[in-house]
Design a protein around this motif. Structure first.
Motif, PDB file in Angstrom:
ATOM      1  N   MET A 118      -6.148  -4.322  -0.003  1.00 54.88           N
ATOM      2  CA  MET A 118      -5.214  -5.417  -0.318  1.00 54.88           C
ATOM      3  C   MET A 118      -4.557  -5.960   0.940  1.00 54.88           C
ATOM      4  SD  MET A 118      -3.147  -4.131  -3.650  1.00 54.88           S
ATOM      5  CE  MET A 118      -3.908  -2.852  -4.600  1.00 54.88           C
ATOM      6  N   PHE A 119      -4.293  -5.062   1.896  1.00 50.88           N
ATOM      7  CA  PHE A 119      -3.620  -5.485   3.136  1.00 50.88           C
ATOM      8  C   PHE A 119      -4.619  -5.745   4.268  1.00 50.88           C
ATOM      9  CE2 PHE A 119      -0.111  -3.582   0.809  1.00 50.88           C
ATOM     10  CZ  PHE A 119       0.980  -4.368   1.155  1.00 50.88           C
ATOM     11  N   LYS A 120      -5.922  -5.779   3.896  1.00 52.40           N
ATOM     12  CA  LYS A 120      -6.999  -6.074   4.863  1.00 52.40           C
ATOM     13  C   LYS A 120      -6.951  -5.147   6.083  1.00 52.40           C
ATOM     14  CE  LYS A 120      -7.626 -10.913   3.544  1.00 52.40           C
ATOM     15  NZ  LYS A 120      -6.934 -10.780   2.265  1.00 52.40           N
ATOM     16  N   THR A 121      -6.867  -3.855   5.782  1.00 54.10           N
ATOM     17  CA  THR A 121      -6.858  -2.869   6.863  1.00 54.10           C
ATOM     18  C   THR A 121      -7.626  -1.627   6.410  1.00 54.10           C
ATOM     19  OG1 THR A 121      -5.421  -1.655   8.382  1.00 54.10           O
ATOM     20  CG2 THR A 121      -4.594  -1.915   6.156  1.00 54.10           C
ATOM     21  N   GLU A 122      -7.509  -0.533   7.147  1.00 54.93           N
ATOM     22  CA  GLU A 122      -8.227   0.701   6.824  1.00 54.93           C
ATOM     23  C   GLU A 122      -7.269   1.707   6.189  1.00 54.93           C
ATOM     24  OE1 GLU A 122     -11.558   1.270   7.555  1.00 54.93           O
ATOM     25  OE2 GLU A 122     -11.573  -0.871   8.075  1.00 54.93           O
ATOM     26  N   THR A 123      -7.817   2.616   5.384  1.00 56.46           N
ATOM     27  CA  THR A 123      -6.970   3.686   4.845  1.00 56.46           C
ATOM     28  C   THR A 123      -6.394   4.522   5.985  1.00 56.46           C
ATOM     29  OG1 THR A 123      -6.862   5.655   3.447  1.00 56.46           O
ATOM     30  CG2 THR A 123      -8.976   5.211   4.499  1.00 56.46           C
ATOM     31  N   THR A 124      -5.188   5.006   5.777  1.00 57.75           N
ATOM     32  CA  THR A 124      -4.549   5.860   6.794  1.00 57.75           C
ATOM     33  C   THR A 124      -4.649   7.340   6.430  1.00 57.75           C
ATOM     34  OG1 THR A 124      -2.453   5.519   5.647  1.00 57.75           O
ATOM     35  CG2 THR A 124      -2.912   4.093   7.541  1.00 57.75           C
ATOM     36  N   GLY A 125      -5.397   7.649   5.359  1.00 54.39           N
ATOM     37  CA  GLY A 125      -5.515   9.051   4.945  1.00 54.39           C
ATOM     38  C   GLY A 125      -4.284   9.561   4.238  1.00 54.39           C
ATOM     39  N   ASN A 126      -3.650   8.662   3.498  1.00 55.06           N
ATOM     40  CA  ASN A 126      -2.435   9.049   2.766  1.00 55.06           C
ATOM     41  C   ASN A 126      -2.603   8.977   1.251  1.00 55.06           C
ATOM     42  OD1 ASN A 126      -1.228   7.939   5.560  1.00 55.06           O
ATOM     43  ND2 ASN A 126       0.154   9.446   4.652  1.00 55.06           N
ATOM     44  N   ALA A 127      -3.853   9.011   0.778  1.00 61.46           N
ATOM     45  CA  ALA A 127      -4.080   8.835  -0.655  1.00 61.46           C
ATOM     46  C   ALA A 127      -3.541   9.992  -1.473  1.00 61.46           C
ATOM     47  CB  ALA A 127      -5.573   8.682  -0.915  1.00 61.46           C
ATOM     48  N   GLY A 128      -2.777   9.643  -2.515  1.00 60.16           N
ATOM     49  CA  GLY A 128      -2.590  10.541  -3.642  1.00 60.16           C
ATOM     50  C   GLY A 128      -3.659  10.123  -4.648  1.00 60.16           C
ATOM     51  N   LEU A 129      -3.663  10.720  -5.832  1.00 61.31           N
ATOM     52  CA  LEU A 129      -4.740  10.334  -6.762  1.00 61.31           C
ATOM     53  C   LEU A 129      -4.572   8.899  -7.253  1.00 61.31           C
ATOM     54  CD1 LEU A 129      -5.633  13.419  -8.975  1.00 61.31           C
ATOM     55  CD2 LEU A 129      -6.971  12.354  -7.169  1.00 61.31           C
ATOM     56  N   ILE A 130      -3.334   8.409  -7.308  1.00 56.51           N
ATOM     57  CA  ILE A 130      -3.111   7.037  -7.782  1.00 56.51           C
ATOM     58  C   ILE A 130      -2.568   6.148  -6.654  1.00 56.51           C
ATOM     59  CG2 ILE A 130      -1.897   5.593  -9.477  1.00 56.51           C
ATOM     60  CD1 ILE A 130      -3.820   7.585 -10.793  1.00 56.51           C
ATOM     61  N   ALA A 131      -1.552   6.586  -5.952  1.00 57.63           N
ATOM     62  CA  ALA A 131      -0.903   5.752  -4.938  1.00 57.63           C
ATOM     63  C   ALA A 131      -0.747   6.547  -3.642  1.00 57.63           C
ATOM     64  CB  ALA A 131       0.483   5.307  -5.441  1.00 57.63           C
ATOM     65  N   PRO A 132      -0.616   5.850  -2.504  1.00 53.77           N
ATOM     66  CA  PRO A 132      -0.457   6.568  -1.226  1.00 53.77           C
ATOM     67  C   PRO A 132       0.929   7.177  -1.054  1.00 53.77           C
ATOM     68  CG  PRO A 132      -0.400   4.187  -0.879  1.00 53.77           C
ATOM     69  CD  PRO A 132      -0.712   4.390  -2.327  1.00 53.77           C
ATOM     70  N   ASN A 133       0.968   8.299  -0.319  1.00 57.56           N
ATOM     71  CA  ASN A 133       2.230   9.010  -0.061  1.00 57.56           C
ATOM     72  C   ASN A 133       2.355   9.311   1.426  1.00 57.56           C
ATOM     73  OD1 ASN A 133       2.580   9.660  -2.915  1.00 57.56           O
ATOM     74  ND2 ASN A 133       0.945  11.149  -2.602  1.00 57.56           N
ATOM     75  N   ALA A 134       3.597   9.393   1.902  1.00 56.73           N
ATOM     76  CA  ALA A 134       3.840   9.975   3.231  1.00 56.73           C
ATOM     77  C   ALA A 134       3.775  11.492   3.085  1.00 56.73           C
ATOM     78  CB  ALA A 134       5.209   9.553   3.731  1.00 56.73           C
TER      79      ALA A 134
END
Lengths: 472, 441
Positions: free
Chosen positions: B312-328
């Motif tokens: 959505m933000f036209k970038t790469e994943t930062t490896g912060n995936a939870g099963l549904i949404a990203p987390n710090a």
């Protein structure tokens, strides 16, 4: 849920040198929906099922849980709980207030069984809420909706002979919206909760409430004026009355806090033995009474028996402004030389039951809302709140208005942008001089315990009028 | 335990064979232990054993998920989940799960934390340390918590991995008087670095200093934040850089990528490193977990992403995936160049805050909030602590406070406690100018 394994675990626990043992099983059929801007982000559907053992031995408590339904596992967790109880090595031995065993079954009826409502229908209901919001004439920058459906079965047995089965469906929703007008934003969240079936959705009137919130936020941006700080009369709508009752009456009256058992997390209480406040002390005017009542049918905090197997009843906390009765479980009751009033709750099989509120609210008075307002020369009507908090002794609190209006000569005027009352429990409740007739409830999730146990509750009450409090 | 990985992969294969487009499965065998204490005595000791497989699957951009606790009929559960997907609604913005094979570093989890023989010993070490600092009459309470998880992850999109995650933490609050308390925490992923007496000594030291507090005055102060309270602030900013929170406007960082949000001295990153309570080798999509600088010398560089939000933000994943949404996972503020004592010397008249709780926002996008300091609150004059205070509230703005950081200590501490500093962080002493404090009237 395999009741024979639960029974086996209790029997095995009783074979050891325990002062008390209980086994509590819980099976929870869960559905979770998350929608962002009216689009389903995810639908989560699961069944969580397991059981725990709590043992009192040698004056210490051990607790162990598992979600593996096997006799060997049951034996292992009993052994662990027993080992931990014995290892506590307490100087002051823990005892539980005496109770008789109870054998019963209780359930909450559903007019429309949640399990028979299709996922499509549940999703569509929330999609339609979002559509209505999108066309209500307010610019909505974002929405996030969450819905939870939990069908909770429990089976509780104890070494005192209790054997209690129950079934409670809990339906909850949380909707959060951001309004953007004239380059500014305002936000509001609404929580809904019910013990019962899917009939809850219609009864909540979600669409009307969210549209109301959207319009109010727009008004705050476009017409709201800040209030000139100073002493004035304040009328609290039921939402504000309810949060104040929960935070500055319900929490400080939890006996485990008073005794220090939550000192490191949720904190202590301004009420303590040898201090200025104890049972019988006045904390406010005689114009109000606050109760906590788990027995309100279909309320979000409803239960018929608590998680120690005791029958629920209404508790009068602040009675006509006087500290009247603490919330107790069996451990705290024994320490203070009384009986539990069935305030012991746990959110799941893997959590210890601790002292909790259920539905905390101010009892109704005899005036109408209009009569309360008519008698205010200069003040603010705070119908709902945004930011709020209270210190961990439950004495210094702050509520910031979301929907609020100026009152002049007994009439409501323009919206007030974010009025703030920041005061003490004593000043807040001492300033109450009148209470309206109509009680409303709001669902909330009360936080306490480590690991955190968010339990469903209602907060509520009528409108209350506070005289000459500082509002900024 | 490779049998567990095989079973996890089998769930993925089964879901694919039934028609799912993409599938993730993660099995966790968790052993959690906790000792709770108050009044210097153990209240309860708790053990939780948890066996669960989390499954998320997508079918025609419909995302559904489940947790399997009962493994007797897994196939039926997967079939039901796919049926749910078919009657669910499409999310046009769903961007799929991470694709590719990844190599992971070996986990450094501490096997000793699988089951401690005498966990209460650590509690008493902390209590004794608090007593030593503040006297035998001190009243202390808190928790000791240990975690050991075996994690098995399989994805239809390539990633397959095994991880072990361990943690041990002790949180102690000590009261020297009814209104004089201190709080200390000790957090680690391994026993060898775990020193419970440090937490006890800190709690006792603050409690002793906090004796005989006076009601504080409302006003604008330069404030030194202890690592524990600053951990709560790091947790707020860390959660607000999560891309999902940006999308739902629960963030002060909406539309601020590339903008200066803090002074030059501020560099913040998310790092689930080996030392951290949140240590992990991969995220919930199987992407290797890594350091991500999100504020670089004051400039907002990035949000934290999973694969879907990254698209959505036209970038790469930062490896912060939870099963549904990203987390710090674990927020770090880079160390500054001042010693703790130098920070104090810089304050002519200000406050030293040690802990807080009950942080609530009026508006997440604007950042207006308040939070209630607890435990030691101290008045500083000419660099020295002059008086213990009580009954004050920080009523300020999350973005403007970030912009008013003027000093960061070299010393940092790994902190976490009871959801108030969550996620955990590596947190220094920090000096922030012109912080607004209010009080009850």
């Amino acid at each position: 849920m395999e009741e024979d394994i639960v029974d086996y675990a209790l029997k095995y626990a009783e074979s050891k040198q325990v002062e008390y043992a209980e086994v509590r099983a819980q099976s929870q059929v869960q559905d979770r929906l998350v929608l962002r801007n009216g689009i389903l982000e995810a639908y989560v559907s699961a069944v969580d099922s397991g059981f725990c053992v709590r043992i009192l031995a040698n004056g210490g408590i051990g607790f162990a849980s598992t979600n593996k339904w096997a006799r060997e596992e049951a034996k292992d967790i009993v052994d662990l709980a027993f080992k931990y109880a014995k290892a506590a090595g307490r100087k002051d031995k823990i005892v539980f207030a005496k109770e008789k065993g109870v054998e019963t079954k209780w359930t909450v009826d559903q007019k429309r069984k949640a399990e028979n409502v299709s996922p499509e229908e549940k999703i569509t209901e929330f999609v339609e809420v979002n559509k209505s919001l999108a066309s209500c004439g307010v610019k909505i920058a974002a929405t996030i909706f969450q819905c939870s459906i939990d069908l909770i079965s429990k089976y509780f047995v104890s070494s005192e002979g209790s054997r209690i089965s129950s079934f409670v469906p809990k339906i909850g929703a949380f909707l959060f919206l951001t309004v953007a007008e004239q380059g500014k934003t305002e936000q509001a969240g609404e929580q809904f909760g019910y013990s019962g079936g899917w009939e809850a959705f219609k009864e909540w009137n979600i669409t009307d409430k969210m549209i109301h919130d959207a319009k109010i936020l727009k008004d705050v941006i476009t017409k709201g004026k800040t209030v000139k700080s100073g002493n004035m009369d304040l009328i609290c709508g039921s939402e504000v009355t309810g949060i104040a009752a929960h935070e500055s009456c319900g929490h400080p009256m939890e006996a485990d806090r008073i005794l220090g058992r939550e000192m490191s997390q949720a904190g202590r209480s301004f009420i303590y033995k040898g201090g200025p406040y104890w049972l019988g002390t006045r904390i406010g005017s005689d114009a109000f009474t606050i109760v906590d009542d788990p027995s309100l049918e279909h309320s979000y905090g409803y239960y018929a028996y608590d998680d120690e197997g005791l029958k629920a009843r209404r508790r009068f906390l602040y009675k006509n402004g006087v500290l009247n009765e603490f919330l107790h479980n069996r451990e705290s009751a024994a320490k203070l030389g009384t009986k539990s009033n069935a305030s012991s709750r746990s959110i799941n099989y893997d959590r210890e039951a601790i002292v909790r509120m259920a539905n905390t609210f101010v009892l109704p008075g005899d005036m109408t809302e209009e009569e309360l307002i008519e008698d205010v020369k200069s003040g603010v009507y705070m119908k709902s709140f945004t930011e709020w908090n209270i210190d961990d002794k439950r004495f210094n609190q702050r509520y910031v208005g979301r929907e609020a209006y100026l009152i002049e000569d007994g009439e409501l005027k323009h919206p007030v942008a974010r009025p703030v009352i920041e005061t003490t429990t004593l000043k807040f409740w001492s300033a109450v001089d009148a209470v309206s007739k109509k009680v409303n409830f709001d669902a909330a999730t009360c936080g306490k315990g480590d690991p955190a146990q968010g339990v469903p509750v209602y907060t509520g009450g009528p409108c209350i009028r506070l005289r000459e409090v500082y509002v900024k | 335990m490779s049998d567990v990985l095989n079973k996890t992969e089998e769930i993925v294969r089964k879901a694919k064979s039934l028609g799912a487009d993409e599938v993730l499965a993660r099995t966790t065998f968790g052993r959690y232990r906790q000792v709770r204490f108050s009044g210097n005595q153990v209240d309860i000791t708790v053990a939780w054993n948890d066996y669960v497989t989390d499954v998320a699957l997508a079918w025609k951009k419909r995302l559904v998920a489940t947790q399997i606790h009962d493994f007797h009929d897994v196939d039926a559960g997967i079939k039901k989940l796919l049926e749910l997907a078919k009657v669910s609604k499409e999310n046009p913005l769903f961007g799929g799960f991470a694709k590719g094979k990844f190599k992971y570093v070996a986990s450094k989890a501490d096997e000793k934390l699988e089951d401690l023989e005498n966990p209460t010993d650590y509690v008493f070490e902390a209590v004794e340390a608090a007593r030593k600092e503040a006297g035998a009459e001190i009243d202390s309470g808190g928790i000791l918590f240990t975690k050991f998880e075996d994690v098995y992850l399989a994805s239809s999109e390539g990633p397959v991995g095994v991880d072990k995650r361990s943690a041990v933490e002790l949180s102690i609050r000590a009261f020297a008087q009814r209104e004089a308390s201190g709080h200390g925490v000790e957090c680690s992923s391994a026993l060898k670095d775990f020193k419970p007496e440090r937490a006890g000594a800190k709690a006792g030291e603050i409690a002793k200093m906090a004796k005989n507090p006076k009601a504080g005055d409302e006003g604008v102060y330069d404030v030194i934040f202890d690592p524990l309270i600053f951990g709560s602030s790091l947790a707020v900013w860390g959660s607000m850089v999560g891309a999902f929170n940006v999308l739902i406007q629960m963030s002060v960082f909406v539309d601020k990528i590339g903008q200066k949000v803090a002074p030059e001295i501020v560099t913040m990153r998310d790092n689930p490193g080996a030392y951290s309570l949140s240590s992990r080798v991969f995220d919930d999509e199987g992407v290797p977990a890594r350091e991500n600088v999100f504020i670089d010398h004051g400039v907002l560089k990035s949000y934290l992403h999973n694969t879907s939000t990254a698209k959505m933000f036209k970038t790469e994943t930062t490896g912060n995936a939870g099963l549904i949404a990203p987390n710090a996972w674990n927020i770090e503020l880079d160390a500054g160049d001042m010693g703790k004592d130098e920070l104090f010397e810089d304050v002519k008249k200000g406050l030293y805050l040690t802990n807080t709780w009950y942080t609530r926002f009026q508006n997440y996008t604007k950042g207006d909030f308040s939070t209630i300091p607890r435990d030691g609150i101290f008045l500083i004059e000419k660099g020295k602590i002059k008086q213990s205070l009580k009954d004050l509230r920080v009523s300020d703005n999350a973005l403007s406070m970030l912009g008013k950081i003027v000093g960061i200590s070299k010393e940092r501490q790994h902190v976490h406690w009871w959801g108030k500093a969550e996620p955990p962080s590596l947190s220094p002493y920090v000096l922030i100018k012109d912080v607004h404090l209010t009080k009850s009237k």
